[in-house]
Design a protein around this motif. Sequence first.
Motif, PDB file in Angstrom:
ATOM      1  N   UNK A   2       0.843  -1.190   0.000  1.00 21.38           N
ATOM      2  CA  UNK A   2       0.000   0.000   0.000  1.00 21.38           C
ATOM      3  C   UNK A   2       0.883   1.246   0.000  1.00 21.38           C
ATOM      4  N   UNK A   3       0.412   2.324  -0.598  1.00 20.48           N
ATOM      5  CA  UNK A   3       1.215   3.558  -0.629  1.00 20.48           C
ATOM      6  C   UNK A   3       1.597   4.019   0.774  1.00 20.48           C
ATOM      7  N   UNK A   4       2.875   4.302   0.965  1.00 21.30           N
ATOM      8  CA  UNK A   4       3.367   4.722   2.279  1.00 21.30           C
ATOM      9  C   UNK A   4       3.925   6.139   2.273  1.00 21.30           C
ATOM     10  N   UNK A 103       7.217  10.404  -3.853  1.00 23.24           N
ATOM     11  CA  UNK A 103       5.900   9.900  -3.452  1.00 23.24           C
ATOM     12  C   UNK A 103       5.575   8.636  -4.232  1.00 23.24           C
ATOM     13  N   UNK A 104       4.822   7.730  -3.610  1.00 23.22           N
ATOM     14  CA  UNK A 104       4.412   6.522  -4.323  1.00 23.22           C
ATOM     15  C   UNK A 104       2.922   6.520  -4.639  1.00 23.22           C
ATOM     16  N   UNK A 132       0.722  10.254 -15.067  1.00 18.96           N
ATOM     17  CA  UNK A 132       1.393  10.129 -13.776  1.00 18.96           C
ATOM     18  C   UNK A 132       2.315   8.912 -13.744  1.00 18.96           C
ATOM     19  N   UNK A 133       3.471   9.082 -13.122  1.00 16.01           N
ATOM     20  CA  UNK A 133       4.421   7.981 -12.985  1.00 16.01           C
ATOM     21  C   UNK A 133       4.200   7.190 -11.700  1.00 16.01           C
ATOM     22  N   UNK A 134       3.201   7.578 -10.901  1.00 19.53           N
ATOM     23  CA  UNK A 134       2.841   6.840  -9.692  1.00 19.53           C
ATOM     24  C   UNK A 134       1.321   6.650  -9.692  1.00 19.53           C
ATOM     25  N   UNK A 135       0.814   5.668  -8.938  1.00 24.78           N
ATOM     26  CA  UNK A 135      -0.635   5.474  -8.886  1.00 24.78           C
ATOM     27  C   UNK A 135      -1.381   6.733  -8.455  1.00 24.78           C
ATOM     28  N   UNK A 136      -2.601   6.861  -8.946  1.00 24.42           N
ATOM     29  CA  UNK A 136      -3.458   8.000  -8.636  1.00 24.42           C
ATOM     30  C   UNK A 136      -4.681   7.491  -7.891  1.00 24.42           C
ATOM     31  N   UNK A 137      -4.985   8.125  -6.755  1.00 25.77           N
ATOM     32  CA  UNK A 137      -6.174   7.776  -5.987  1.00 25.77           C
ATOM     33  C   UNK A 137      -7.167   8.926  -6.063  1.00 25.77           C
ATOM     34  N   UNK A 138      -8.428   8.580  -6.326  1.00 24.41           N
ATOM     35  CA  UNK A 138      -9.472   9.582  -6.465  1.00 24.41           C
ATOM     36  C   UNK A 138     -10.545   9.351  -5.405  1.00 24.41           C
ATOM     37  N   UNK A 139     -10.882  10.406  -4.676  1.00 26.23           N
ATOM     38  CA  UNK A 139     -11.914  10.322  -3.648  1.00 26.23           C
ATOM     39  C   UNK A 139     -13.247  10.807  -4.210  1.00 26.23           C
TER      40      UNK A 139
END
Length: 286
Positions: A2-4, A103-104, A132-139
């Motif tokens: 999980x992203x840390x 950032x991850x 994006x070069x890292x995962x993107x989380x959308x709320x």
Amino acid sequence: MAPENVLAGYVPDDRGRDALALALLLKRSTRGRLTVANVQPLAWSAPGPAKAEEWAWRAYLREAAAAALAQARELAGDDAEYVAHFRRGSGRGLMELARRRGADAVVIGSAPGGARGRITLGSTADQLLHASSVPVLLAPRGYGDDPPEAFERITVAYRRSRGCEAAVRAAVRTTAALGVPLRLVTLVVGARGGAERDLLTRLSDRAAADLRLAARGPRRRSEVEVEVLEGRTVAQALGTTSWLPGEMIICGSSGSGPLRRVFLGDTSIKIVKAAPCPVMVLTRQL
């Protein structure tokens, strides 16, 4: 895993509060680090007499960023870093900051004007979801009003492909880190009448077989739930199953996109827009 080391994009409105709520949930769940960023546009360079206007505009942008970050600090407390960044395009600014700070994952809220409990894609999301070069989380909109205390389950939107296999492997690591169960779902979308009925039945049977195969294997340490979701549309299919308050969906990027970048295909975009919970979009992997 999980992203840390999470980077949250914050603006002083409901979007920022929703993103911050999801980022704080990740931080608590992983005991990781959180950076909160406010991205402001670049000021123009003006010669001669217009220089005074340029300085005034630069001062205004700095003050706006400081005010936004002060508001974010009131919500999230002192156990985070707060950064102002100046870049043309907030999505590009967040990508740049993510690289600089290692950032991850990048977390943002839904664009204004969408339905409550759903994700609307604006210009910031569009930039992130195509580069994006890292995962993107959308709320989803309103997520910050009553966020869950913890994650309860991870659901992977699965179809048999190399990219989805990588998404499943990432989800297995994420569920292990968060201590939550894993579910794999495949969507079978189309009308159920006439000549299409037999075709959709065959597709559903094949999807069920693929899901059973994906749920097995030496890397699976616990039981994996599988479901085939059917409907006339993606939204209708997603509405045929139950969703927990602490649910998160994981989507892989399109196989036609650039390697190690986020790039959403048409179906994934529909899933993001119809999802009743946060969505994490992974970068494309080999």
